[in-house]
Design an enzyme around this catalytic site. Sequence first.
Site, short mmCIF file in Angstrom:
data_model
loop_
_atom_site.label_atom_id
_atom_site.label_comp_id
_atom_site.label_asym_id
_atom_site.label_seq_id
_atom_site.Cartn_x
_atom_site.Cartn_y
_atom_site.Cartn_z
N ASP A 1 -51.98 2.09 -40.50
CA ASP A 1 -50.70 1.70 -40.69
C ASP A 1 -50.47 0.78 -39.38
O ASP A 1 -49.87 -0.43 -39.67
CB ASP A 1 -49.52 2.82 -40.62
CG ASP A 1 -49.64 3.72 -41.56
OD1 ASP A 1 -48.90 4.01 -42.62
OD2 ASP A 1 -50.71 4.32 -41.55
N GLU B 1 -42.49 -1.74 -41.32
CA GLU B 1 -41.93 -0.16 -41.25
C GLU B 1 -42.53 0.40 -39.81
O GLU B 1 -41.61 1.41 -39.21
CB GLU B 1 -42.92 0.49 -42.06
CG GLU B 1 -42.83 2.05 -42.04
CD GLU B 1 -43.61 2.83 -43.29
OE1 GLU B 1 -44.18 2.22 -44.14
OE2 GLU B 1 -43.06 3.89 -43.40
N ASP C 1 -44.48 -3.14 -45.50
CA ASP C 1 -44.75 -1.98 -45.57
C ASP C 1 -46.27 -1.91 -45.47
O ASP C 1 -47.15 -2.34 -46.42
CB ASP C 1 -44.26 -1.14 -46.81
CG ASP C 1 -44.63 0.34 -46.55
OD1 ASP C 1 -45.74 0.89 -45.74
OD2 ASP C 1 -44.42 1.12 -47.31
N LEU D 1 -48.87 -0.10 -44.92
CA LEU D 1 -49.64 0.65 -45.86
C LEU D 1 -48.77 1.92 -46.57
O LEU D 1 -47.82 2.72 -45.78
CB LEU D 1 -50.54 1.80 -44.88
CG LEU D 1 -51.78 2.49 -45.55
CD1 LEU D 1 -52.75 3.10 -44.57
CD2 LEU D 1 -51.50 3.52 -46.60
N ASP D 2 -48.48 1.59 -47.79
CA ASP D 2 -47.55 2.39 -48.47
C ASP D 2 -48.42 3.81 -49.44
O ASP D 2 -49.50 3.14 -49.81
CB ASP D 2 -46.86 1.59 -49.60
CG ASP D 2 -45.89 2.37 -50.46
OD1 ASP D 2 -45.13 3.13 -49.91
OD2 ASP D 2 -45.83 2.31 -51.68
N THR E 1 -49.18 6.58 -47.46
CA THR E 1 -50.17 7.06 -46.24
C THR E 1 -50.43 8.65 -46.30
O THR E 1 -51.45 8.88 -45.99
CB THR E 1 -49.25 7.12 -44.88
OG1 THR E 1 -48.73 5.60 -44.62
CG2 THR E 1 -50.14 7.38 -43.52
N HIS F 1 -42.87 13.79 -52.18
CA HIS F 1 -41.60 13.94 -51.97
C HIS F 1 -40.66 14.37 -52.86
O HIS F 1 -40.18 13.70 -53.85
CB HIS F 1 -41.12 12.75 -51.39
CG HIS F 1 -41.82 12.13 -50.21
ND1 HIS F 1 -42.90 11.34 -49.93
CD2 HIS F 1 -41.93 12.72 -48.86
CE1 HIS F 1 -43.27 11.02 -48.91
NE2 HIS F 1 -42.80 11.89 -48.15
N GLY G 1 -46.67 6.54 -53.57
CA GLY G 1 -46.62 5.15 -52.99
C GLY G 1 -45.51 4.68 -53.81
O GLY G 1 -45.54 4.93 -55.35
N LYS H 1 -46.26 3.05 -57.78
CA LYS H 1 -45.68 3.67 -59.05
C LYS H 1 -45.01 2.35 -59.96
O LYS H 1 -45.11 2.26 -61.03
CB LYS H 1 -44.29 4.35 -58.55
CG LYS H 1 -44.98 5.86 -58.34
CD LYS H 1 -43.76 6.62 -58.07
CE LYS H 1 -43.25 6.73 -56.43
NZ LYS H 1 -44.38 7.42 -55.72
N ASP I 1 -40.13 -0.16 -48.71
CA ASP I 1 -40.91 0.42 -49.84
C ASP I 1 -40.57 -0.54 -51.23
O ASP I 1 -41.41 -0.38 -52.11
CB ASP I 1 -40.53 1.72 -50.03
CG ASP I 1 -40.99 2.76 -48.92
OD1 ASP I 1 -42.27 2.64 -48.54
OD2 ASP I 1 -40.34 3.43 -48.43
P1 AMP Z 1 -43.49 8.52 -52.50
O1 AMP Z 1 -43.30 8.23 -53.83
O2 AMP Z 1 -42.99 9.82 -52.17
O3 AMP Z 1 -45.02 8.44 -52.50
O4 AMP Z 1 -42.78 7.71 -51.56
C1 AMP Z 1 -42.85 6.19 -51.66
C2 AMP Z 1 -42.42 5.75 -50.14
O5 AMP Z 1 -41.15 6.21 -49.45
C3 AMP Z 1 -43.65 6.30 -49.20
O6 AMP Z 1 -43.75 5.11 -48.15
C4 AMP Z 1 -43.19 7.33 -48.53
O7 AMP Z 1 -43.27 7.67 -47.22
C5 AMP Z 1 -41.34 6.96 -48.69
N1 AMP Z 1 -40.66 8.33 -48.77
C6 AMP Z 1 -40.23 8.96 -49.99
N2 AMP Z 1 -39.66 9.72 -49.72
C7 AMP Z 1 -39.49 10.29 -48.58
C8 AMP Z 1 -39.14 11.28 -47.66
N3 AMP Z 1 -38.51 12.38 -48.26
N4 AMP Z 1 -39.44 11.14 -46.33
C9 AMP Z 1 -40.10 10.26 -46.08
N5 AMP Z 1 -40.80 9.16 -46.64
C10 AMP Z 1 -40.34 9.27 -48.03
MG MG Z 2 -44.01 3.01 -47.86
MG MG Z 3 -45.91 2.71 -45.09
#
Ligand code: AMP
Ligand code: MG
Ligand code: MG
Length: 311
Positions: free
Chosen positions: A52, A75, A119, A121-122, A124, A199, A221, A225, A248
């Site tokens: 990242d 980020e 971002d 690296l989305d 991570t 998440h 990510g 998505k 993001d």
């Molecule tokens: P995800 O869909 O959970 O892969 O999240 C998409 C992006 O949003 C990634 O960069 C995640 O790090 C960030 N993200 C989503 N929800 C959260 C959370 N509850 N805490 C920290 N980062 C989040």
């Molecule tokens: Mg991200």
């Molecule tokens: Mg990132």
Amino acid sequence: MAQSAPLILRLLASSVTAATRAGKIIKDVMTKGELGIVEKGLEKNDVQTEADRSAQRCIVASLSKQFPDVTIIGEEGQLSESDVPSDWIVTESDQSVLSANCPPSFVNTVPEDIVVWVDPLDGTSEYTEGLLDHVTVLIGVAVSGRAVGGVIHQPYYNYKTVPDTPGRTLWGLVGAGVGGFNPIDPPQDKFIITTSRSHRDGMVSNALKSLNPDDVISVGGAGHKVLVVLEGRAHAYVYASRGCKKWDTCAPEAILEASGGRLTDIHGKHYSYDKNVSFPDNQGIFATARTVDHDALVSKLPQEIKDAFPY
Ligand code: AMP
Ligand code: MG
Ligand code: MG
């Protein structure tokens, strides 16, 4: 010729090259195996790695060298800009972007109108867990607060079948269209939603249930998505949670909208990507493919879920 192209095209053309270079750095860190993982915050699955940090330094150094008056927000915050290896600083331009037709409304865009959201690296969490095709590099270009230009680089595209894959790089500019891929419409006989893998909470699940999908694709990510939607594998990306941030969603929103889709909060409103906005996407994410009636789907979300995400 290149220098005469409008600023927005030159910036996007350079962002394609920088995102692709950053993807190579991400792969090199993984190959070396020294990920240097640190916990970023109190939230679960919020980590940062050497990939990242290095990818952001590559992108910011490359773009700020060419566009010193453009605001860039990454980020990973302010990282050292000194000692960036010279081969991380890339200034070539992607020719397919440069030769795109610039929409008239962006021909006179000046650096002061622009904020670039990076971002590096989305996905991570997925990177550290070896779910490598969930990883993307996101560079979003906002003009006067609207997400209008974007680059998504997927360094590990098809890596399971193509061992030395160069990845793929998609770009979009609202009014000019998309490049680097061919969008596919989702099936008409099913309704599929994609959402977060790592998440999740009760609200995220309740929102999904209320829309009654035939299938849910849980992947990592925000960039990935939106790729799932652009590839016709899902009709919508729905996330009733505060976790995503402006870096993001800026690039994914721009590319999806350039393809005819929509990305808004769960109330159906666009986020602002001005340089002074707060980072969290506090009203969640609601994105749809171009064949979906976005407002009609938003209206199906129960009021009590919407009320949990006030402005
Ligand atoms: P995800 O869909 O959970 O892969 O999240 C998409 C992006 O949003 C990634 O960069 C995640 O790090 C960030 N993200 C989503 N929800 C959260 C959370 N509850 N805490 C920290 N980062 C989040
Ligand atoms: Mg991200
Ligand atoms: Mg990132």
